[in-house]
Design an enzyme around this catalytic site. Structure first.
Site, PDB file in Angstrom:
ATOM      1  CB  THR A  33      -0.943   0.039   1.225  1.00  0.00           C
ATOM      2  OG1 THR A  33      -0.199   0.388   2.400  1.00  0.00           O
ATOM      3  CG2 THR A  33      -1.630  -1.310   1.434  1.00  0.00           C
ATOM      4  CG  ASP A  57      -4.518   9.328   3.821  1.00  0.00           C
ATOM      5  OD1 ASP A  57      -3.805   9.158   4.830  1.00  0.00           O
ATOM      6  OD2 ASP A  57      -4.999  10.430   3.520  1.00  0.00           O
ATOM      7  CG  ASN A  84       7.942   1.619   6.027  1.00  0.00           C
ATOM      8  OD1 ASN A  84       8.945   1.770   6.708  1.00  0.00           O
ATOM      9  ND2 ASN A  84       7.815   2.139   4.804  1.00  0.00           N
ATOM     10  CB  SER A 135      10.254   2.169  16.528  1.00  0.00           C
ATOM     11  OG  SER A 135      10.615   3.194  17.422  1.00  0.00           O
ATOM     12  CE1 TYR A 149       9.897   9.845  12.354  1.00  0.00           C
ATOM     13  CE2 TYR A 149      12.090   9.946  13.327  1.00  0.00           C
ATOM     14  CZ  TYR A 149      11.153   9.300  12.538  1.00  0.00           C
ATOM     15  OH  TYR A 149      11.481   8.116  11.928  1.00  0.00           O
ATOM     16  CE  LYS A 153       8.906   6.553  13.432  1.00  0.00           C
ATOM     17  NZ  LYS A 153       8.148   5.527  12.679  1.00  0.00           N
TER      18      LYS A 153
END
Length: 282
Positions: A33, A57, A84, A135, A149, A153
């Site tokens: 995807t 999405d 991912n 991660s 960010y 994570k």
């Protein structure tokens, strides 16, 4: 062991693309995807019916549910669910707009959560499956200018750590992949969002960018064999550093954290007061 069925988000480029092709090359099947169908449609030309390209999405909960259900129905099962999709918001804590922070979490954290929640009933019914979250070393050690960010994570880390404990008796496996710096194109404009700039942080920003320019980036293609071994492992690890950057940084960070906690241990203990049992249900 080959013959697995994968569901991969963010399969258009970088790690997602490399791992999708590695799985396909050894005879696995992949629901690949990406936000734009054309970015994964070419996989069908090379691998035929072994791949199911889909536009997805991950910020759209209805689309996530449909994609996971369609992939499961198409192949008959899902063995590996690999999240991912994600990007980095670059900016100091004061600089970032709340809407931009929410958008990053909507993709990085809630996008991952949506896929997991859509997949779990299917995996439970089939009695097995492996949920893998991408991660980062940035999910272990935070730094300046990338705090949001890092936060997304860190949240991914906690999500999977809790999930692993919840599903361990259901025949399901959970792994966090924690890559360091790789030449995947992640630092391109397609994977970065830049916050408005406040001059007070210009020196810090310059230092971060200068340090980034000196990093020795890993070879993305070299990760494929390791990921396949993780997927095939009878007892895969909850956490796996991809590359050489993570473990040295974790050793330093955790040594510093332990030293700080221990230095303040007596005050921590004093703050406990008189310990007694308490019925949390009351």
């Amino acid at each position: 062991m080959s013959g697995k069925v994968w569901f991969i988000t963010g399969a258009s480029r970088g790690f997602g693309r490399i791992w999708a092709e590695a799985a396909l090359k050894r005879g696995d099947k992949v629901a690949a995807t990406a936000r734009i169908l054309a970015d994964v449609a070419d996989l069908s030309e090379a691998y035929g019916d072994a791949v199911l390209p889909m536009a997805l999405d991950v910020t759209n909960a209805h689309a996530v549910q449909n994609a996971v259900s369609r992939a499961h129905a198409h192949f008959g099962r899902l063995d590996v669910v690999l999240n991912n999709a994600g990007y980095a918001l670059v900016g100091a804590i004061e600089e970032a707009l709340e809407a931009d922070v929410r958008a990053e979490f909507d993709t990085n954290f809630f996008g991952t959560l949506r896929v997991i929640q859509a997949a779990l009933p299917l995996l439970r019914r089939q009695g097995g499956g492996h949920i893998i979250g991408v991660s980062s070393v940035a999910g272990i050690v935070a730094g300046p200018i990338t705090g949001f960010y890092n936060a997304s994570k860190f949240a991914i880390e906690a999500l999977h750590e809790s999930l692993a404990q919840e599903v361990k008796d259901l025949g399901l496996k959970v792994t966090l992949l924690e890559p360091g710096a790789y030449a995947t194109g992640f630092a391109s404009t397609a994977s970065l969002r830049i916050s408005p700039v406040i001059n007070a942080y210009s020196n810090t920003r310059a230092e971060v960018f200068a340090a980034g320019a000196k990093l020795a980036f890993g070879e993305p293609e070299a990760t494929a064999d390791a990921i396949l071994k993780i997927v095939d492992a009878e007892n895969p690890p909850l956490r796996f550093f991809v590359g050489t950057e993570g473990l040295p940084r974790a050793r330093t960070a955790y040594a510093d954290r332990l030293a700080t906690w221990e230095a303040w241990e007596s005050l921590s203990n004093a703050a406990q007061g008189e310990a007694r049992e308490h019925n949390i249900a009351s």
